[in-house]
Design a protein around this motif. Structure first.
Motif, PDB file in Angstrom:
ATOM      1  N   LEU A   5       0.837  -1.199   0.000  1.00 47.74           N
ATOM      2  CA  LEU A   5       0.000   0.000   0.000  1.00 47.74           C
ATOM      3  C   LEU A   5       0.870   1.246   0.000  1.00 47.74           C
ATOM      4  O   LEU A   5       0.584   2.227  -0.690  1.00 47.74           O
ATOM      5  CB  LEU A   5      -0.914  -0.006   1.226  1.00 47.74           C
ATOM      6  CG  LEU A   5      -1.763   1.255   1.441  1.00 47.74           C
ATOM      7  CD1 LEU A   5      -2.738   1.462   0.288  1.00 47.74           C
ATOM      8  CD2 LEU A   5      -2.508   1.186   2.779  1.00 47.74           C
ATOM      9  N   THR A   9       0.871   4.084  -2.883  1.00 42.78           N
ATOM     10  CA  THR A   9       0.630   5.480  -2.512  1.00 42.78           C
ATOM     11  C   THR A   9       1.766   6.369  -3.007  1.00 42.78           C
ATOM     12  O   THR A   9       1.535   7.492  -3.467  1.00 42.78           O
ATOM     13  CB  THR A   9       0.481   5.602  -0.988  1.00 42.78           C
ATOM     14  OG1 THR A   9      -0.619   4.783  -0.553  1.00 42.78           O
ATOM     15  CG2 THR A   9       0.219   7.038  -0.572  1.00 42.78           C
ATOM     16  N   ARG A  65      -9.473  -2.617  -1.548  1.00 40.69           N
ATOM     17  CA  ARG A  65      -8.475  -2.663  -2.618  1.00 40.69           C
ATOM     18  C   ARG A  65      -9.095  -2.230  -3.940  1.00 40.69           C
ATOM     19  O   ARG A  65      -8.512  -1.441  -4.689  1.00 40.69           O
ATOM     20  CB  ARG A  65      -7.892  -4.067  -2.766  1.00 40.69           C
ATOM     21  CG  ARG A  65      -6.766  -4.143  -3.793  1.00 40.69           C
ATOM     22  CD  ARG A  65      -6.394  -5.564  -4.144  1.00 40.69           C
ATOM     23  NE  ARG A  65      -7.474  -6.239  -4.879  1.00 40.69           N
ATOM     24  CZ  ARG A  65      -7.408  -7.499  -5.282  1.00 40.69           C
ATOM     25  NH1 ARG A  65      -6.342  -8.230  -5.001  1.00 40.69           N
ATOM     26  NH2 ARG A  65      -8.408  -8.043  -5.940  1.00 40.69           N
ATOM     27  N   SER A 114      -7.917   4.625   2.377  1.00 41.61           N
ATOM     28  CA  SER A 114      -6.621   4.448   3.039  1.00 41.61           C
ATOM     29  C   SER A 114      -6.698   4.763   4.522  1.00 41.61           C
ATOM     30  O   SER A 114      -6.042   4.106   5.341  1.00 41.61           O
ATOM     31  CB  SER A 114      -5.556   5.320   2.362  1.00 41.61           C
ATOM     32  OG  SER A 114      -5.868   6.692   2.474  1.00 41.61           O
ATOM     33  N   TRP A 117      -8.050   1.713   5.987  1.00 37.01           N
ATOM     34  CA  TRP A 117      -7.269   0.524   5.668  1.00 37.01           C
ATOM     35  C   TRP A 117      -6.036   0.371   6.547  1.00 37.01           C
ATOM     36  O   TRP A 117      -5.697  -0.728   6.998  1.00 37.01           O
ATOM     37  CB  TRP A 117      -6.848   0.617   4.190  1.00 37.01           C
ATOM     38  CG  TRP A 117      -6.584  -0.693   3.520  1.00 37.01           C
ATOM     39  CD1 TRP A 117      -6.529  -1.933   4.076  1.00 37.01           C
ATOM     40  CD2 TRP A 117      -6.319  -0.878   2.126  1.00 37.01           C
ATOM     41  NE1 TRP A 117      -6.256  -2.884   3.130  1.00 37.01           N
ATOM     42  CE2 TRP A 117      -6.127  -2.254   1.924  1.00 37.01           C
ATOM     43  CE3 TRP A 117      -6.225  -0.021   1.032  1.00 37.01           C
ATOM     44  CZ2 TRP A 117      -5.831  -2.780   0.667  1.00 37.01           C
ATOM     45  CZ3 TRP A 117      -5.945  -0.550  -0.204  1.00 37.01           C
ATOM     46  CH2 TRP A 117      -5.751  -1.914  -0.392  1.00 37.01           C
ATOM     47  N   LEU A 176      -1.344  -2.163  -6.232  1.00 38.09           N
ATOM     48  CA  LEU A 176      -2.473  -2.525  -5.375  1.00 38.09           C
ATOM     49  C   LEU A 176      -2.989  -3.924  -5.686  1.00 38.09           C
ATOM     50  O   LEU A 176      -3.513  -4.613  -4.806  1.00 38.09           O
ATOM     51  CB  LEU A 176      -3.604  -1.505  -5.543  1.00 38.09           C
ATOM     52  CG  LEU A 176      -3.345  -0.118  -4.951  1.00 38.09           C
ATOM     53  CD1 LEU A 176      -4.406   0.867  -5.423  1.00 38.09           C
ATOM     54  CD2 LEU A 176      -3.315  -0.174  -3.425  1.00 38.09           C
TER      55      LEU A 176
END
Length: 414
Positions: A5, A9, A65, A114, A117, A176
Motif C-alpha cells: 500500500l 501510494t 483494494r 486508506s 485501511w 495494489l
C-alpha cells in the motif's frame, strides 16, 4: 501488506506532485488572472464538499483494494485526456477544471479507503510509524521530487508532466493488485444490501458520530483553517514567485521542493517530537509557528528567505499532521472509519475550495502578498480558539475512553 500500500501510494503521489508544479504553469500559459488560476485548486477540492460522504460509505462497505484501484483508474484517465488535449492544442481553462475535478473525485475515494485501511494492516503500536511513513512519502513525492520533475518536464514539453503522471497512476493500480482482496468490515455495516437508502443511513451514522465528538470537530477545524490558508496563499505561489521574486519555471519547482525538505525532516522526526510534547501542546505550538511562516512568505523578501520559511512551515505541518491522523485513528472505531473520515475531510479538505476562492479575491483586490498575511492570521486565531477542547487533559481522557470502548467490543470482521 502495508508496504505494498505504501508503494502504491508513493506512485500515485509522485504523479500528484508532478502536476503540482505543472498545472499552475500550464494555466499561466492561458491566463494571468489570479482568480482563474486559483480556480484549479477550487475544482480539485470541490468534490470533498459534494461527494466525500458517498466515498466514505463505500469505503466501509466495499472491498477497499478495488475502491483504491478504481480511484487510480479515474486519475489515470483524467491525466491521459489532459495529455491528449495539450498535444492537440485544444487546451482550455474549463478543461483544466474538469480534469482536476475528476482528480479530486478520485481523491475522495482513495483517501477515505486508506484512512480506514491502515489500522487494519498494522497494529496499534505501529500506527504512528505507519502514518509517519505515509505522510513523509506524500511529501517526498508530492512536494519534494514531484514539483521539480514537473517543472523541468514542463520546460521540455508541456504535455510531458501529465504523460508521466498517467504512468504513475497506472503503476499504482498494478501495485495494489499485489495486495490480497482488502478485508471488508462486513458486506454492509448493518447487514442490508447496498442501496441508495442504506448508503444514506450509513452517511447519517458517520455524521452523527463525528458531531458527537467535540475533539474530532476541533481537529477538523484546525485542519480546515490550515488547508484554507494554504489554498489562499500557496495556490498563488506561482504568481508570487514569478512576479514578486522573479524566479524561472524551474526555480518555481525548486521553491516548492524547499518546503518539502522541511516536511520530510518533520515526517522523520514526528515520533521523536511527539515524545517531547503532549498532543495539545504540539497542536498549539505547530499552529503558531506555521502562522508566522505563512505571514512571512507574503513579505517576499528574497528567494532565500522564502525557502527558509517554507522549510519551517513544511516541518511543523508534517509533524502535527502525523499526530492528528494517528489521534483520529485511535478515537474512531474502524468499522466507522471510512464514514467518519469522510465527514471529517469534508470539513478539512473541502475548505481548500473556500480558501482558494477567498485567496483569489483577496489577491485581486489587495495584491498577492495579502493572501499570505490573511492565511497566517487565520492560523494563529484557530490555534488559540481550540485550546479549551484540544488541551492535554481533554485529549488524554478521550484516548482512554476510546481504548476502553475498543476493549469492550468484539474485533471487527476481517
Amino acid at each position: 501488506m502495508f508496504k505494498k500500500l505504501w508503494a502504491a501510494t508513493a506512485a500515485s503521489n509522485l504523479s500528484d506532485g508532478v502536476s503540482l508544479a505543472a498545472a499552475p504553469l500550464l494555466a499561466a500559459t492561458l491566463t494571468r488572472d489570479p482568480t482563474l488560476i486559483a480556480g484549479i485548486t477550487v475544482a480539485q477540492r470541490a468534490p470533498w464538499l459534494v461527494l466525500a460522504f458517498v466515498s466514505g460509505a463505500l469505503a466501509d462497505r466495499l472491498d477497499r483494494r478495488k475502491v483504491a484501484q478504481s480511484a487510480n483508474w479515474i486519475r489515470a484517465a483524467a491525466f491521459a485526456a489532459l495529455t491528449a488535449a495539450v498535444l492537440a492544442d485544444t487546451l482550455s481553462m474549463p478543461l483544466l477544471y474538469v480534469v482536476f475535478f475528476a482528480i479530486g473525485t478520485a481523491e475522495t475515494l482513495y483517501d477515505s479507503v486508506s484512512a480506514a485501511w491502515v489500522p487494519m494492516l498494522v497494529g496499534p503500536e505501529e500506527l504512528t510509524r505507519a502514518n509517519s511513513r505515509l505522510q513523509t512519502t506524500f511529501v517526498v513525492c508530492n512536494e519534494f521530487a514531484g514539483p521539480p520533475i514537473g517543472g523541468f518536464l514542463f520546460a521540455a514539453a508541456a504535455a510531458a508532466p501529465f504523460a508521466v503522471g498517467t504512468a504513475g497512476y497506472l503503476a499504482a493500480v498494478g501495485l495494489l493488485a499485489l495486495i490480497p482482496s482488502a478485508a471488508r468490515q462486513a458486506d454492509a455495516p448493518d447487514g442490508a444490501p447496498l442501496t441508495v437508502a442504506s448508503v444514506r443511513e450509513d452517511i447519517a451514522v458517520g455524521a452523527r458520530w463525528y458531531w458527537s465528538s467535540p475533539v474530532l470537530r476541533a481537529l477538523s477545524m484546525v485542519a480546515a483553517v490550515g488547508n484554507a490558508a494554504a489554498a489562499a496563499s500557496y495556490g498563488l505561489l506561482v504568481l508570487l514567485a514569478q512576479d514578486e521574486l522573479g524566479v524561472s519555471d524551474q526555480g518555481y519547482g525548486v521553491m516548492l521542493a524547499a518546503g518539502a525538505v522541511g516536511a520530510v525532516l518533520g515526517g522523520m522526526a514526528a515520533g521523536r517530537v511527539g515524545g517531547w510534547f503532549k498532543p495539545g501542546t504540539l497542536i498549539l505550538v505547530t499552529g503558531l509557528l506555521s502562522a508566522v511562516a505563512m505571514a512571512g512568505l507574503g513579505l517576499a523578501i528574497s528567494p532565500a528567505v522564502t525557502v527558509a520559511l517554507m522549510a519551517l512551515d513544511g516541518f511543523v505541518v508534517l509533524v502535527v499532521s502525523v499526530h492528528m491522523v494517528t489521534l483520529r485513528q485511535q478515537i474512531v472505531p474502524n468499522e466507522l472509519m471510512g464514514r467518519v473520515t469522510s465527514v471529517y475531510r469534508v470539513v478539512a479538505v473541502g475548505s481548500f475550495a473556500v480558501g482558494g476562492i477567498a485567496g483569489g479575491a483577496v489577491a485581486a483586490v489587495f495584491g498577492v502578498p495579502a493572501s499570505f498575511y490573511a492565511g497566517g492570521a487565520a492560523l494563529a486565531l484557530v490555534s488559540l480558539l481550540v485550546l479549551p477542547v484540544l488541551n492535554n487533559t481533554r485529549l488524554a481522557e478521550v484516548k482512554r475512553q476510546a481504548e476502553a470502548d475498543a476493549a469492550a467490543e468484539p474485533a471487527p470482521v476481517s
